[in-house]
Write an enzyme that holds these catalytic residues in place. Structure first.
Site, PDB file in Angstrom:
ATOM      1  CG  HIS A 187       7.250   5.545  -3.309  1.00 38.33           C
ATOM      2  ND1 HIS A 187       7.635   6.360  -4.354  1.00 38.33           N
ATOM      3  CD2 HIS A 187       6.017   5.093  -3.633  1.00 38.33           C
ATOM      4  CE1 HIS A 187       6.670   6.404  -5.242  1.00 38.33           C
ATOM      5  NE2 HIS A 187       5.677   5.643  -4.846  1.00 38.33           N
ATOM      6  CG  ASP A 216      -2.110   0.966   1.009  1.00 37.65           C
ATOM      7  OD1 ASP A 216      -2.515   1.182  -0.151  1.00 37.65           O
ATOM      8  OD2 ASP A 216      -2.626   1.507   2.002  1.00 37.65           O
ATOM      9  CG  ASP A 222       4.815   9.942 -10.626  1.00 37.71           C
ATOM     10  OD1 ASP A 222       5.024   9.880  -9.399  1.00 37.71           O
ATOM     11  OD2 ASP A 222       4.875   8.944 -11.372  1.00 37.71           O
TER      12      ASP A 222
HETATM   13  P1  IMP Z   1      -1.310   2.072  -4.463  1.00 35.92           P
HETATM   14  O1  IMP Z   1      -1.376   1.662  -3.015  1.00 35.92           O
HETATM   15  O2  IMP Z   1      -0.034   1.638  -5.131  1.00 35.92           O
HETATM   16  O3  IMP Z   1      -2.555   1.679  -5.220  1.00 35.92           O
HETATM   17  O4  IMP Z   1      -1.268   3.677  -4.479  1.00 35.92           O
HETATM   18  C1  IMP Z   1      -2.319   4.467  -3.976  1.00 35.92           C
HETATM   19  C2  IMP Z   1      -2.330   5.848  -4.627  1.00 35.92           C
HETATM   20  O5  IMP Z   1      -1.135   6.576  -4.273  1.00 35.92           O
HETATM   21  C3  IMP Z   1      -2.324   5.841  -6.158  1.00 35.92           C
HETATM   22  O6  IMP Z   1      -3.624   5.743  -6.671  1.00 35.92           O
HETATM   23  C4  IMP Z   1      -1.692   7.202  -6.479  1.00 35.92           C
HETATM   24  O7  IMP Z   1      -2.649   8.250  -6.359  1.00 35.92           O
HETATM   25  C5  IMP Z   1      -0.682   7.361  -5.369  1.00 35.92           C
HETATM   26  N1  IMP Z   1       0.630   6.815  -5.795  1.00 35.92           N
HETATM   27  C6  IMP Z   1       1.155   5.610  -5.447  1.00 35.92           C
HETATM   28  N2  IMP Z   1       2.367   5.447  -5.990  1.00 35.92           N
HETATM   29  C7  IMP Z   1       2.605   6.565  -6.709  1.00 35.92           C
HETATM   30  C8  IMP Z   1       3.711   6.982  -7.504  1.00 35.92           C
HETATM   31  O8  IMP Z   1       4.724   6.286  -7.690  1.00 35.92           O
HETATM   32  N3  IMP Z   1       3.600   8.210  -8.076  1.00 35.92           N
HETATM   33  C9  IMP Z   1       2.510   9.004  -7.915  1.00 35.92           C
HETATM   34  N4  IMP Z   1       1.457   8.670  -7.200  1.00 35.92           N
HETATM   35  C10 IMP Z   1       1.502   7.451  -6.586  1.00 35.92           C
END
Ligand code: IMP
Length: 199
Positions: free
Chosen positions: A176, A68, A151
């Site tokens: 990350h 997450d 991003d």
């Molecule tokens: P998830 O847990 O990977 O689904 O990320 C949750 C939300 O965080 C995504 O829908 C994005 O809005 C944001 N997010 C996660 N990783 C990235 C990244 O590498 N760049 C930009 N936004 C991110």
């Protein structure tokens, strides 16, 4: 060893499989017969990744891990955090999310932020968590067309390009997610270090 990555995103599964090598057979949710959307309604990244991994481990009886990610903005008490995907509403629009964030930050001088990923691994031996983060600043105008999510408005510390102006390889060197997965992979490959886990 067979391991489930608790995601429906086959692209993510392939990426991690490539780093893990043949000693591990990685399966996505669809491949273990789980077609449902996994619940993630906890208020921390740790809680959400644990919730997803625990569900799969209990229901399907396979060793698995879940991730997450959230964007934590210092001046907004670490929001949007676990709400990053749906910050501006259930339409989950990256454009709307960025616009809302910029609006909420309009009067703020402190632009410090970080992306943070938490992975929870569950095997019969127990539960382990791995995290990775990248520190940076939220800038006022969107720059770049690569990547996704926030991003275009995230400028990593020490760089003059936003994450959306970087190639995938450049982003992966500092992101990350990549940092958290490197810890997971090192652990799985037996190169355990004392700093990679907190249970
Ligand atoms: P998830 O847990 O990977 O689904 O990320 C949750 C939300 O965080 C995504 O829908 C994005 O809005 C944001 N997010 C996660 N990783 C990235 C990244 O590498 N760049 C930009 N936004 C991110």
């Amino acid at each position: 060893m067979t391991l489930c990555f608790a995601t429906h995103n086959q692209h993510k599964v392939k990426e991690v499989q490539a780093i893990l090598g043949e000693a591990f057979i990685l399966k996505g949710l669809d491949e273990i017969g789980c077609s449902e959307e996994l619940q993630e309604d906890k208020d921390t990244l740790e809680g959400n990744s644990l919730q997803k991994a625990e569900y799969v481990f209990r229901k399907f009886g396979v060793s698995c891990f879940a991730d997450d990610t959230g964007l934590e903005v210092e001046a907004l008490n670490n929001e949007p955090g676990v709400f990053s995907a749906r910050y501006a509403g259930e339409q989950r629009s990256a454009e709307d999310n960025m616009n809302l964030l910029l609006k909420n930050l309009a009067s703020q001088v402190n632009r410090n932020a970080r992306f943070r990923t938490v992975i929870t691994l569950i095997t019969p031996e127990g539960i382990r968590q791995f995290d990775g983060e990248v520190q940076g600043k939220i800038i006022d105008d969107k720059r770049g067309t690569e990547g996704f999510g926030y991003d275009p408005i995230f400028l990593p510390d020490g760089f003059s390009k936003t994450l959306a102006e970087m190639s995938l390889a450049e982003k992966s060197a500092i992101s990350h997610r990549a940092r958290a997965f490197k810890k997971l992979v090192a652990y799985l490959k037996g190169r355990k270090t004392s700093s990679v886990h907190h249970e």
